[in-house]
Design a protein around this motif. Structure first.
Motif, PDB file in Angstrom:
ATOM      1  N   PHE A  96       2.515   3.063   6.945  1.00 30.96           N
ATOM      2  CA  PHE A  96       2.376   2.927   5.564  1.00 30.96           C
ATOM      3  C   PHE A  96       1.798   4.072   4.947  1.00 30.96           C
ATOM      4  O   PHE A  96       1.972   4.184   3.733  1.00 30.96           O
ATOM      5  N   VAL A  97       0.902   4.984   5.558  1.00 29.53           N
ATOM      6  CA  VAL A  97       0.401   5.952   5.146  1.00 29.53           C
ATOM      7  C   VAL A  97       1.282   6.999   4.849  1.00 29.53           C
ATOM      8  O   VAL A  97       1.535   7.670   3.814  1.00 29.53           O
ATOM      9  N   VAL A  98       2.378   7.334   5.892  1.00 32.79           N
ATOM     10  CA  VAL A  98       3.663   8.186   5.805  1.00 32.79           C
ATOM     11  C   VAL A  98       4.325   7.620   4.552  1.00 32.79           C
ATOM     12  O   VAL A  98       4.799   8.830   3.910  1.00 32.79           O
ATOM     13  N   GLY A  99       4.642   6.487   4.212  1.00 32.19           N
ATOM     14  CA  GLY A  99       5.308   6.114   3.101  1.00 32.19           C
ATOM     15  C   GLY A  99       4.607   6.433   1.643  1.00 32.19           C
ATOM     16  O   GLY A  99       5.072   6.930   0.738  1.00 32.19           O
ATOM     17  N   PHE A 100       3.380   6.142   1.879  1.00 30.32           N
ATOM     18  CA  PHE A 100       2.538   6.620   0.525  1.00 30.32           C
ATOM     19  C   PHE A 100       2.598   8.106   0.265  1.00 30.32           C
ATOM     20  O   PHE A 100       2.675   8.382  -0.967  1.00 30.32           O
ATOM     21  N   LEU A 101       2.469   8.800   1.366  1.00 26.78           N
ATOM     22  CA  LEU A 101       2.345  10.094   1.130  1.00 26.78           C
ATOM     23  C   LEU A 101       3.872  10.735   0.738  1.00 26.78           C
ATOM     24  O   LEU A 101       4.193  11.601  -0.075  1.00 26.78           O
ATOM     25  N   ALA A 102       4.715  10.250   1.392  1.00 25.80           N
ATOM     26  CA  ALA A 102       6.225  10.421   0.920  1.00 25.80           C
ATOM     27  C   ALA A 102       6.590  10.292  -0.424  1.00 25.80           C
ATOM     28  O   ALA A 102       6.899  11.120  -1.155  1.00 25.80           O
ATOM     29  N   LEU A 103       6.122   8.824  -1.012  1.00 29.37           N
ATOM     30  CA  LEU A 103       6.431   8.718  -2.302  1.00 29.37           C
ATOM     31  C   LEU A 103       5.537   9.734  -3.093  1.00 29.37           C
ATOM     32  O   LEU A 103       6.107   9.999  -4.294  1.00 29.37           O
ATOM     33  N   ALA A 104       4.021   9.839  -2.778  1.00 32.77           N
ATOM     34  CA  ALA A 104       3.621  10.701  -3.768  1.00 32.77           C
ATOM     35  C   ALA A 104       4.105  12.144  -3.910  1.00 32.77           C
ATOM     36  O   ALA A 104       4.203  12.697  -4.812  1.00 32.77           O
ATOM     37  N   ALA A 105       4.770  12.665  -2.802  1.00 31.47           N
ATOM     38  CA  ALA A 105       5.290  13.936  -2.762  1.00 31.47           C
ATOM     39  C   ALA A 105       6.587  13.955  -3.653  1.00 31.47           C
ATOM     40  O   ALA A 105       6.535  14.927  -4.473  1.00 31.47           O
ATOM     41  N   LEU A 106       7.368  13.072  -3.393  1.00 29.68           N
ATOM     42  CA  LEU A 106       8.605  13.003  -4.074  1.00 29.68           C
ATOM     43  C   LEU A 106       8.293  12.895  -5.888  1.00 29.68           C
ATOM     44  O   LEU A 106       8.945  13.371  -6.542  1.00 29.68           O
ATOM     45  N   ASN A 107       7.358  12.183  -6.014  1.00 28.67           N
ATOM     46  CA  ASN A 107       6.881  11.861  -7.437  1.00 28.67           C
ATOM     47  C   ASN A 107       6.416  13.227  -8.003  1.00 28.67           C
ATOM     48  O   ASN A 107       6.428  13.552  -9.295  1.00 28.67           O
ATOM     49  N   SER A 108       5.460  13.738  -7.176  1.00 26.20           N
ATOM     50  CA  SER A 108       5.047  15.046  -7.543  1.00 26.20           C
ATOM     51  C   SER A 108       6.208  16.333  -7.909  1.00 26.20           C
ATOM     52  O   SER A 108       5.871  17.201  -8.862  1.00 26.20           O
ATOM     53  N   PHE A 109       7.253  16.104  -7.374  1.00 28.26           N
ATOM     54  CA  PHE A 109       8.381  17.182  -7.616  1.00 28.26           C
ATOM     55  C   PHE A 109       9.403  16.479  -8.574  1.00 28.26           C
ATOM     56  O   PHE A 109      10.270  17.014  -8.618  1.00 28.26           O
ATOM     57  N   HIS A 110       8.985  15.423  -9.170  1.00 27.17           N
ATOM     58  CA  HIS A 110       9.878  14.626 -10.469  1.00 27.17           C
ATOM     59  C   HIS A 110      11.217  14.239  -9.710  1.00 27.17           C
ATOM     60  O   HIS A 110      12.196  14.463 -10.205  1.00 27.17           O
ATOM     61  N   LEU A 111      11.209  13.897  -8.209  1.00 25.72           N
ATOM     62  CA  LEU A 111      12.530  13.438  -7.788  1.00 25.72           C
ATOM     63  C   LEU A 111      12.663  11.894  -7.890  1.00 25.72           C
ATOM     64  O   LEU A 111      13.873  11.419  -7.460  1.00 25.72           O
ATOM     65  N   ILE A 112      11.795  11.183  -8.444  1.00 25.22           N
ATOM     66  CA  ILE A 112      11.785   9.802  -8.479  1.00 25.22           C
ATOM     67  C   ILE A 112      12.005   9.545  -9.958  1.00 25.22           C
ATOM     68  O   ILE A 112      11.254   9.870 -10.752  1.00 25.22           O
ATOM     69  N   PRO A 113      13.423   8.994 -10.414  1.00 19.01           N
ATOM     70  CA  PRO A 113      13.267   8.691 -11.903  1.00 19.01           C
ATOM     71  C   PRO A 113      12.280   7.648 -12.469  1.00 19.01           C
ATOM     72  O   PRO A 113      11.860   6.833 -11.623  1.00 19.01           O
ATOM     73  N   ALA A 114      11.768   7.837 -13.741  1.00 18.84           N
ATOM     74  CA  ALA A 114      10.963   7.165 -14.318  1.00 18.84           C
ATOM     75  C   ALA A 114      11.140   5.601 -14.262  1.00 18.84           C
ATOM     76  O   ALA A 114       9.887   4.903 -13.914  1.00 18.84           O
ATOM     77  N   VAL A 162       0.843  -1.243   0.010  1.00 16.23           N
ATOM     78  CA  VAL A 162       0.013   0.138  -0.068  1.00 16.23           C
ATOM     79  C   VAL A 162       0.788   1.113  -0.004  1.00 16.23           C
ATOM     80  O   VAL A 162       0.559   2.155  -0.545  1.00 16.23           O
ATOM     81  N   ALA A 163       1.896   1.194   0.821  1.00 16.44           N
ATOM     82  CA  ALA A 163       2.871   2.461   0.814  1.00 16.44           C
ATOM     83  C   ALA A 163       3.606   2.584  -0.523  1.00 16.44           C
ATOM     84  O   ALA A 163       3.680   3.899  -0.940  1.00 16.44           O
ATOM     85  N   LEU A 164       3.679   1.757  -1.286  1.00 14.74           N
ATOM     86  CA  LEU A 164       4.405   1.651  -2.625  1.00 14.74           C
ATOM     87  C   LEU A 164       3.446   2.141  -3.782  1.00 14.74           C
ATOM     88  O   LEU A 164       3.853   2.853  -4.615  1.00 14.74           O
ATOM     89  N   LEU A 165       2.319   2.241  -3.466  1.00 10.16           N
ATOM     90  CA  LEU A 165       1.259   2.751  -4.290  1.00 10.16           C
ATOM     91  C   LEU A 165       1.243   4.282  -4.507  1.00 10.16           C
ATOM     92  O   LEU A 165       1.032   4.831  -5.583  1.00 10.16           O
ATOM     93  N   GLY A 166       1.913   4.926  -3.528  1.00  6.57           N
ATOM     94  CA  GLY A 166       2.216   6.361  -3.524  1.00  6.57           C
ATOM     95  C   GLY A 166       3.090   6.813  -4.860  1.00  6.57           C
ATOM     96  O   GLY A 166       2.805   7.910  -5.174  1.00  6.57           O
ATOM     97  N   VAL A 167       3.791   5.996  -5.235  1.00  8.56           N
ATOM     98  CA  VAL A 167       4.700   6.314  -6.446  1.00  8.56           C
ATOM     99  C   VAL A 167       3.851   6.427  -7.710  1.00  8.56           C
ATOM    100  O   VAL A 167       4.550   7.129  -8.535  1.00  8.56           O
ATOM    101  N   ARG A 168       2.509   6.155  -7.876  1.00  6.53           N
ATOM    102  CA  ARG A 168       1.870   6.365  -8.802  1.00  6.53           C
ATOM    103  C   ARG A 168       1.045   7.652  -8.932  1.00  6.53           C
ATOM    104  O   ARG A 168       0.451   7.864  -9.858  1.00  6.53           O
ATOM    105  N   ILE A 169       1.247   8.302  -7.814  1.00  2.00           N
ATOM    106  CA  ILE A 169       0.518   9.566  -7.757  1.00  2.00           C
ATOM    107  C   ILE A 169       1.426  10.825  -7.958  1.00  2.00           C
ATOM    108  O   ILE A 169       2.564  10.838  -7.592  1.00  2.00           O
ATOM    109  N   SER A 170       0.837  11.953  -8.786  1.00  4.37           N
ATOM    110  CA  SER A 170       1.451  13.182  -8.800  1.00  4.37           C
ATOM    111  C   SER A 170       0.652  14.214  -9.068  1.00  4.37           C
ATOM    112  O   SER A 170      -0.321  13.971  -9.644  1.00  4.37           O
TER     113      SER A 170
END
Length: 343
Positions: free
Chosen positions: A265-283, A83-91
């Motif tokens: 797991f919610v903290v992880g979800f939000l952190a990954l979504a934030a990083l992805n929104s700022f394009h800090l996670i390579p494709a 569930v935490a890793l689902l955050g990487v799909r959000i931007s």
């Protein structure tokens, strides 16, 4: 210095012992998930549903033996990680491209469906836990939402029974919707945009949204997927608010401990979504983590299936089925009415 050197081997030994204890159960869960994925790709059946059914078929493995600990670990810890890793799909870029009015419509649909489910659950004689679980899974993202929500609900002897029923229900209804809703879109003569918003805003699971959307057109498929991801993005806020309410108003669980204000797991979800929104996670990393999330959730639901008592699931009754069907009809009607008003 000597003490720290002595402590390191002890920690390493404990880790090895823990891994040794968990390995059989985790591997069994992985094998069931791989089998489900293979059958899914060859017989056009949702992998989540197959993993659940295959897990139930070998549920004796969770009753006694070396696999018990690993199955429990897969059903609990791997679930939260998935569930935490689902955050990487959000931007934020994805959500902004749809427009404020339609975003608000989708969010309102999520909130209204959860409220509807909790209110009508009482009519059918269900307590708030089951009503919130089914309504949240229908409103947000099907089986993934069900597994996230069950993680924050106070535990009792029927927790796993509720989860299994909900996953089965939303997966079956989502599959029916994948077939029926494109026909409804054409019958109602909705535009490609309207059709995409309707499909993405109403079908429970992401895979079925993609299947339904692209069966109409590429533009409808892209729009439906985007709308669905907006619903997925509401998972963290819903779980956070629910955690706060449960912490303050629900009865204490049997162990006397209140759930954390913000589950990790919610903290992880939000952190990954934030990083992805700022394009800090390579494709390529985002794609890898997204695939990892799917596999972790598939492994987790296989493990949950193995921990299931089928007789208890079949005893839930018609009222539970009626509730989850009504919630599905409600969100479809709500989103359709909103589309007609806004577009």
């Amino acid at each position: 210095m000597t003490a720290s050197l002595a402590t390191s081997p002890n920690i390493l030994n404990r880790v090895k012992a823990k891994a040794h204890a968990l390995f059989p159960g985790v591997m069994v869960s992985v094998m069931v998930a791989v089998a489900a994925k293979f059958l899914s790709e060859h017989y056009a059946t949702p992998a989540m549903l197959l993993a659940l059914l295959l897990g139930i078929a070998v549920s004796f493995l969770s009753e006694d033996g070396k696999a018990v600990a690993g199955i429990g670990f897969s059903a609990r810890t791997l679930l939260r990680l998935g569930v935490a890793l689902l955050g990487v799909r959000i931007s934020m870029d994805l959500m902004a491209s749809l427009g404020l009015e339609l975003i608000l419509l989708v969010v309102a649909g999520v909130i209204a469906t959860i409220g509807f489910g909790i209110a009508f659950g009482r009519v059918f004689g269900h307590k708030w836990r089951f009503s919130f679980l089914t309504a949240g899974s229908v409103a947000i993202c099907g089986a993934s939402a069900a597994m996230a929500i069950i993680a924050i609900l106070p535990k009792d002897e029927r927790s796993e029974e509720r989860l299994i029923f909900t996953v089965l229900g939303v997966t079956v209804l989502s599959t029916i919707a994948m077939i029926a809703y494109p026909v409804l879109v054409n019958w109602l003569e909705l535009t490609e945009l309207q059709g995409g918003v309707f499909l993405g805003g109403t079908i429970h699971d992401v895979a079925q949204v993609v299947g339904a959307g692209f069966s109409i057109s590429e533009y409808t498929g892209d729009t439906a997927t985007l709308v669905k991801l907006i619903r997925v993005a509401t998972l963290a806020p819903v779980v956070l608010v629910a955690s706060l309410l449960i912490r303050h108003f629900a009865e204490l669980p049997e162990d006397g401990k209140r759930p954390p204000v913000l589950p990790m797991f919610v903290v992880g979800f939000l952190a990954l979504a934030a990083l992805n929104s700022f394009h800090l996670i390579p494709a390529f990393v985002a794609d890898f983590l997204s695939q990892a999330s799917r596999w972790l959730l598939l492994i987790a639901i296989a493990a949950v299936g193995m921990k299931t008592n089928l007789k208890q699931i079949l005893s839930v009754g018609g009222a539970a089925i009626a509730l989850i069907v009504l919630e599905t009809v409600f969100i479809a009607a709500f989103i359709l009415a909103g589309i007609k008003l806004l577009t």
